[in-house]
Every structure is written in C-alpha cells, then in structure tokens.
Design a protein around this motif. Structure first.
Motif, PDB file in Angstrom:
ATOM      1  N   VAL A 107      -4.305   1.752  -4.456  1.00 48.86           N
ATOM      2  CA  VAL A 107      -3.673   1.456  -3.160  1.00 48.86           C
ATOM      3  C   VAL A 107      -4.408   0.301  -2.489  1.00 48.86           C
ATOM      4  N   TRP A 108      -5.729   0.353  -2.489  1.00 46.03           N
ATOM      5  CA  TRP A 108      -6.517  -0.734  -1.889  1.00 46.03           C
ATOM      6  C   TRP A 108      -6.266  -2.043  -2.629  1.00 46.03           C
ATOM      7  N   SER A 109      -6.218  -1.987  -3.958  1.00 47.71           N
ATOM      8  CA  SER A 109      -5.998  -3.182  -4.759  1.00 47.71           C
ATOM      9  C   SER A 109      -4.610  -3.778  -4.520  1.00 47.71           C
ATOM     10  N   TYR A 163      -2.889  -3.550  -1.750  1.00 46.55           N
ATOM     11  CA  TYR A 163      -2.966  -4.163  -0.415  1.00 46.55           C
ATOM     12  C   TYR A 163      -3.576  -5.551  -0.522  1.00 46.55           C
ATOM     13  N   ARG A 164      -4.682  -5.669  -1.263  1.00 45.78           N
ATOM     14  CA  ARG A 164      -5.348  -6.963  -1.421  1.00 45.78           C
ATOM     15  C   ARG A 164      -4.483  -7.940  -2.227  1.00 45.78           C
ATOM     16  N   ALA A 202      -6.473   6.023  -5.224  1.00 45.39           N
ATOM     17  CA  ALA A 202      -6.954   5.426  -3.973  1.00 45.39           C
ATOM     18  C   ALA A 202      -7.392   3.977  -4.182  1.00 45.39           C
ATOM     19  N   ILE A 203      -8.080   3.707  -5.277  1.00 41.94           N
ATOM     20  CA  ILE A 203      -8.507   2.331  -5.571  1.00 41.94           C
ATOM     21  C   ILE A 203      -7.283   1.442  -5.814  1.00 41.94           C
ATOM     22  N   ALA A 224       0.830  -1.205   0.000  1.00 45.12           N
ATOM     23  CA  ALA A 224       0.000   0.000   0.000  1.00 45.12           C
ATOM     24  C   ALA A 224       0.867   1.259   0.000  1.00 45.12           C
TER      25      ALA A 224
END
Length: 94
Positions: free
Chosen positions: A78-80, A82-83, A75-76, A32
């Motif tokens: 960063v979340w992706s 992380y996942r 932002a999306i 992230a």
C-alpha cells in the motif's frame, strides 16, 4: 482577452494550477485504496505492471505461508503504491 489574474492557461485544470494533481498524474490516495482492496491494484493504477504482478504474487504467497508475513507485505505494498502514484508515469514501452 488578456492574461488576467483569474484566467487559467489553456489546457490546464484549476486543480493543476492550484498545485493539485497535474494532467496524466495519478492520485496517490486512490492508488493506496486500490492496493488495500486488491494487492497490486494500486501499482496497476500507477501504470507499474511488473510491480503490480510482483506485489500480488508476493502477498498471495505471504498469506498462503502464514498470515503475518502476508499482512506485513500488504501494508508495504500500500505504501509503495502510494509512492508509485507520486512518481511521473514511466514512458510507454514499444
């Protein structure tokens, strides 16, 4: 020597035994942070090369078009990332 309660299995780290990140797995937080610093870097760290290139291209295009779409895509991403780091590493390509 026996298998006492304080002995680790050979080839495993204390962190892996304690439920942390297993050997070969990537840190979601680092993914992230890398994605925040450079779009696509978190996916690159998670060994998702195509996703890294796609996110970089999409975010650069979003920032070029108008600032808001680029920020939302960032932002999306960063979340992706992380996942992606939570998922098992993909098999190596020949």
């Amino acid at each position: 020597m026996g298998e006492g309660p304080n002995r680790r299995r050979r080839g495993t780290s204390a962190r892996a035994e304690a439920g942390g990140i297993a050997r070969g797995q990537r840190s979601p937080m680092l993914a992230a942070v890398l994605a925040i610093l450079l779009p696509g870097a978190g996916h690159l760290y998670a060994r998702r090369l195509r996703a890294a290139a796609a996110w970089l291209a999409a975010i650069l295009l979003g920032y070029w078009a108008v600032f808001l779409p680029g920020a939302v895509l960032h932002a999306i991403s960063v979340w992706s990332a992380y996942r992606a780091a939570l998922a098992p590493a993909p098999p190596p390509t020949p």
